[in-house]
Write a protein that holds these residues in place. Structure first.
Motif, PDB file in Angstrom:
ATOM      1  N   TYR A   2       0.817  -1.207   0.000  1.00 50.79           N
ATOM      2  CA  TYR A   2       0.000   0.000   0.000  1.00 50.79           C
ATOM      3  C   TYR A   2       0.852   1.258   0.000  1.00 50.79           C
ATOM      4  O   TYR A   2       1.866   1.339   0.693  1.00 50.79           O
ATOM      5  CB  TYR A   2      -0.932   0.023   1.214  1.00 50.79           C
ATOM      6  N   PHE A  53       0.216   5.754  -0.158  1.00 54.20           N
ATOM      7  CA  PHE A  53      -0.780   6.791   0.084  1.00 54.20           C
ATOM      8  C   PHE A  53      -0.179   8.168  -0.200  1.00 54.20           C
ATOM      9  O   PHE A  53       1.023   8.383  -0.008  1.00 54.20           O
ATOM     10  CB  PHE A  53      -1.228   6.783   1.563  1.00 54.20           C
ATOM     11  N   TYR A  96      -1.032  12.134   1.077  1.00 53.72           N
ATOM     12  CA  TYR A  96      -1.780  13.031   1.950  1.00 53.72           C
ATOM     13  C   TYR A  96      -1.341  14.472   1.685  1.00 53.72           C
ATOM     14  O   TYR A  96      -0.227  14.725   1.277  1.00 53.72           O
ATOM     15  CB  TYR A  96      -1.487  12.745   3.419  1.00 53.72           C
ATOM     16  N   LEU A 104      -4.216  15.756   8.424  1.00 53.07           N
ATOM     17  CA  LEU A 104      -3.756  14.986   7.263  1.00 53.07           C
ATOM     18  C   LEU A 104      -4.972  14.505   6.484  1.00 53.07           C
ATOM     19  O   LEU A 104      -5.800  13.771   7.013  1.00 53.07           O
ATOM     20  CB  LEU A 104      -2.931  13.783   7.741  1.00 53.07           C
ATOM     21  N   TYR A 136      -4.827   6.641  -2.830  1.00 59.74           N
ATOM     22  CA  TYR A 136      -4.053   5.532  -2.316  1.00 59.74           C
ATOM     23  C   TYR A 136      -3.999   4.421  -3.355  1.00 59.74           C
ATOM     24  O   TYR A 136      -4.739   4.431  -4.330  1.00 59.74           O
ATOM     25  CB  TYR A 136      -4.599   5.029  -0.975  1.00 59.74           C
ATOM     26  N   ALA A 158      -3.362   0.056  -3.678  1.00 62.63           N
ATOM     27  CA  ALA A 158      -3.232  -1.240  -3.007  1.00 62.63           C
ATOM     28  C   ALA A 158      -2.113  -2.089  -3.596  1.00 62.63           C
ATOM     29  O   ALA A 158      -1.627  -3.025  -2.960  1.00 62.63           O
ATOM     30  CB  ALA A 158      -4.544  -2.006  -3.088  1.00 62.63           C
ATOM     31  N   PHE A 178       2.572  14.603   1.790  1.00 59.09           N
ATOM     32  CA  PHE A 178       3.274  13.453   2.346  1.00 59.09           C
ATOM     33  C   PHE A 178       2.858  12.185   1.629  1.00 59.09           C
ATOM     34  O   PHE A 178       1.672  11.931   1.426  1.00 59.09           O
ATOM     35  CB  PHE A 178       2.977  13.295   3.832  1.00 59.09           C
ATOM     36  N   LYS A 185       2.769   1.216   3.417  1.00 59.43           N
ATOM     37  CA  LYS A 185       2.299   0.361   4.501  1.00 59.43           C
ATOM     38  C   LYS A 185       2.270  -1.084   4.060  1.00 59.43           C
ATOM     39  O   LYS A 185       1.830  -1.406   2.961  1.00 59.43           O
ATOM     40  CB  LYS A 185       0.891   0.789   4.897  1.00 59.43           C
ATOM     41  N   TYR A 227       2.144  -3.531   7.247  1.00 59.41           N
ATOM     42  CA  TYR A 227       1.359  -3.693   8.471  1.00 59.41           C
ATOM     43  C   TYR A 227       1.263  -2.360   9.209  1.00 59.41           C
ATOM     44  O   TYR A 227       0.216  -1.956   9.647  1.00 59.41           O
ATOM     45  CB  TYR A 227       1.974  -4.749   9.376  1.00 59.41           C
ATOM     46  N   GLU A 228       2.371  -1.661   9.338  1.00 62.77           N
ATOM     47  CA  GLU A 228       2.400  -0.333   9.927  1.00 62.77           C
ATOM     48  C   GLU A 228       2.676   0.676   8.820  1.00 62.77           C
ATOM     49  O   GLU A 228       3.316   0.369   7.827  1.00 62.77           O
ATOM     50  CB  GLU A 228       3.472  -0.254  11.014  1.00 62.77           C
ATOM     51  N   GLN A 229       2.189   1.879   9.031  1.00 59.32           N
ATOM     52  CA  GLN A 229       2.311   2.900   8.000  1.00 59.32           C
ATOM     53  C   GLN A 229       3.463   3.840   8.319  1.00 59.32           C
ATOM     54  O   GLN A 229       3.582   4.331   9.447  1.00 59.32           O
ATOM     55  CB  GLN A 229       1.009   3.690   7.890  1.00 59.32           C
ATOM     56  N   TYR A 230       4.280   4.106   7.287  1.00 61.15           N
ATOM     57  CA  TYR A 230       5.434   4.987   7.425  1.00 61.15           C
ATOM     58  C   TYR A 230       5.326   6.114   6.414  1.00 61.15           C
ATOM     59  O   TYR A 230       4.937   5.900   5.267  1.00 61.15           O
ATOM     60  CB  TYR A 230       6.727   4.202   7.206  1.00 61.15           C
ATOM     61  N   PHE A 231       5.699   7.313   6.883  1.00 58.68           N
ATOM     62  CA  PHE A 231       5.603   8.500   6.053  1.00 58.68           C
ATOM     63  C   PHE A 231       6.970   8.910   5.502  1.00 58.68           C
ATOM     64  O   PHE A 231       8.004   8.694   6.132  1.00 58.68           O
ATOM     65  CB  PHE A 231       5.055   9.668   6.874  1.00 58.68           C
ATOM     66  N   GLY A 232       6.921   9.549   4.336  1.00 59.61           N
ATOM     67  CA  GLY A 232       8.102  10.179   3.796  1.00 59.61           C
ATOM     68  C   GLY A 232       8.324  11.541   4.436  1.00 59.61           C
ATOM     69  O   GLY A 232       7.540  11.971   5.285  1.00 59.61           O
ATOM     70  N   TYR A 279      -7.330  -0.838  15.358  1.00 57.87           N
ATOM     71  CA  TYR A 279      -5.905  -0.499  15.444  1.00 57.87           C
ATOM     72  C   TYR A 279      -5.816   0.999  15.662  1.00 57.87           C
ATOM     73  O   TYR A 279      -6.439   1.783  14.934  1.00 57.87           O
ATOM     74  CB  TYR A 279      -5.202  -0.920  14.151  1.00 57.87           C
ATOM     75  N   TYR A 282       1.054   9.121  16.113  1.00 56.23           N
ATOM     76  CA  TYR A 282       2.184   9.610  15.340  1.00 56.23           C
ATOM     77  C   TYR A 282       2.700  10.903  15.960  1.00 56.23           C
ATOM     78  O   TYR A 282       1.921  11.718  16.467  1.00 56.23           O
ATOM     79  CB  TYR A 282       1.788   9.858  13.886  1.00 56.23           C
ATOM     80  N   PRO A 309       5.278  12.661   9.695  1.00 56.67           N
ATOM     81  CA  PRO A 309       4.838  11.991  10.923  1.00 56.67           C
ATOM     82  C   PRO A 309       5.566  10.667  11.093  1.00 56.67           C
ATOM     83  O   PRO A 309       5.790   9.939  10.125  1.00 56.67           O
ATOM     84  CB  PRO A 309       3.342  11.770  10.683  1.00 56.67           C
ATOM     85  N   LEU A 335       5.649   7.029  13.376  1.00 55.05           N
ATOM     86  CA  LEU A 335       4.896   6.162  14.282  1.00 55.05           C
ATOM     87  C   LEU A 335       5.557   6.142  15.651  1.00 55.05           C
ATOM     88  O   LEU A 335       6.747   5.852  15.782  1.00 55.05           O
ATOM     89  CB  LEU A 335       4.826   4.749  13.700  1.00 55.05           C
TER      90      LEU A 335
END
Lengths: 109, 114
Positions: free
Chosen positions: A31, A33, A35, A43, A48, A50, A90, A94, A96-101, B32, B36, B44, B46
């Motif tokens: 995934y 995204f 924003y 945000l 997005y 998949a 941004f 993702k 499992y967890e989402q990470y941002f640039g 869940y 952040y 942001p 986590l």
């Protein structure tokens, strides 16, 4: 280095011009995204994806176009920039967890 | 509509004090709940996350408290430090939405005075 990168980090463009913001991730996350972040709005999700070749609209998609021909890249294009699209953008990925640039600060004059 | 309401909008705390940020949600399908942390000019990051099978999760000075019946969760920062000054976002996601997309609160700007 592994992670998620965005380019350019800063961009000034004129109203009516087309501009593309790039996003690249090295994790092979499914995934991705886009924003935008504006004062007072938090945000807001633009688009997005998949997987490669699968994209869908978020909350505020008008005026934006995305594509995802490769898993690792997710460019965002403003086809005809407007002043209201001045914002910080941004990208995130993702599994499992989402990470941002780190974000791209775009100013439309 | 899926919403997450976050309060306060801004918070000023003295060094060593406890910072508390609250979030409330309506969608009972949310399963869940991440927080952040965002520093100026950065994306942001986590910080900590919880699932509703536990009522509390602690990582160092950061604790999430979760109240399923009240549909509320909160972030507690113990012994707050000036380096904690940042914007904090709560979020929630449901497996019913494509990609378990995150719904974000509007953010809390925390200032910790030395």
């Amino acid at each position: 280095d592994a992670g998620i990168t965005q380019s350019p980090r800063y961009k000034i463009t004129e109203t009516g011009r087309q501009v593309t913001l790039m996003c690249h991730q090295t994790w092979s996350h499914s995934y991705m995204f886009w924003y935008r972040q504006d004062l007072g709005h938090g945000l807001r999700l633009i688009y997005y994806s998949a997987a490669a070749d699968i994209t869908d609209k978020g909350e505020v998609p008008d005026g934006y176009v995305v594509s995802r021909s490769k898993t690792e890249n997710f460019p965002l294009t403003l086809e005809s920039a407007t002043r209201s699209q001045t914002s910080v953008y941004f990208c995130a990925s993702k599994q499992y967890e989402q990470y941002f640039g780190p974000g791209t600060r775009l100013t439309v004059t | 509509q899926q919403q997450v309401k976050q309060s306060p909008q801004s918070l000023i705390v003295q060094k060593g004090g406890i910072s508390i940020i609250n979030c409330a949600y309506e969608n009972t399908a949310f399963d869940y709940f991440p927080w952040y942390q965002q520093f100026p000019g950065k994306g942001p990051a986590l910080l900590i996350a919880i699932r509703p099978d536990v009522s509390e999760k602690k990582e160092g000075r950061f604790t999430i408290s979760f109240n399923k019946s009240a549909k509320q969760f909160s972030l507690h920062i113990m012994d707050s430090q000036p380096g904690d000054s940042a914007t904090y976002f709560c979020a929630a996601s449901s497996p019913e939405t494509s990609g378990s997309r995150l719904t974000f609160g509007e953010g809390t700007q925390l200032t910790v005075n030395p």
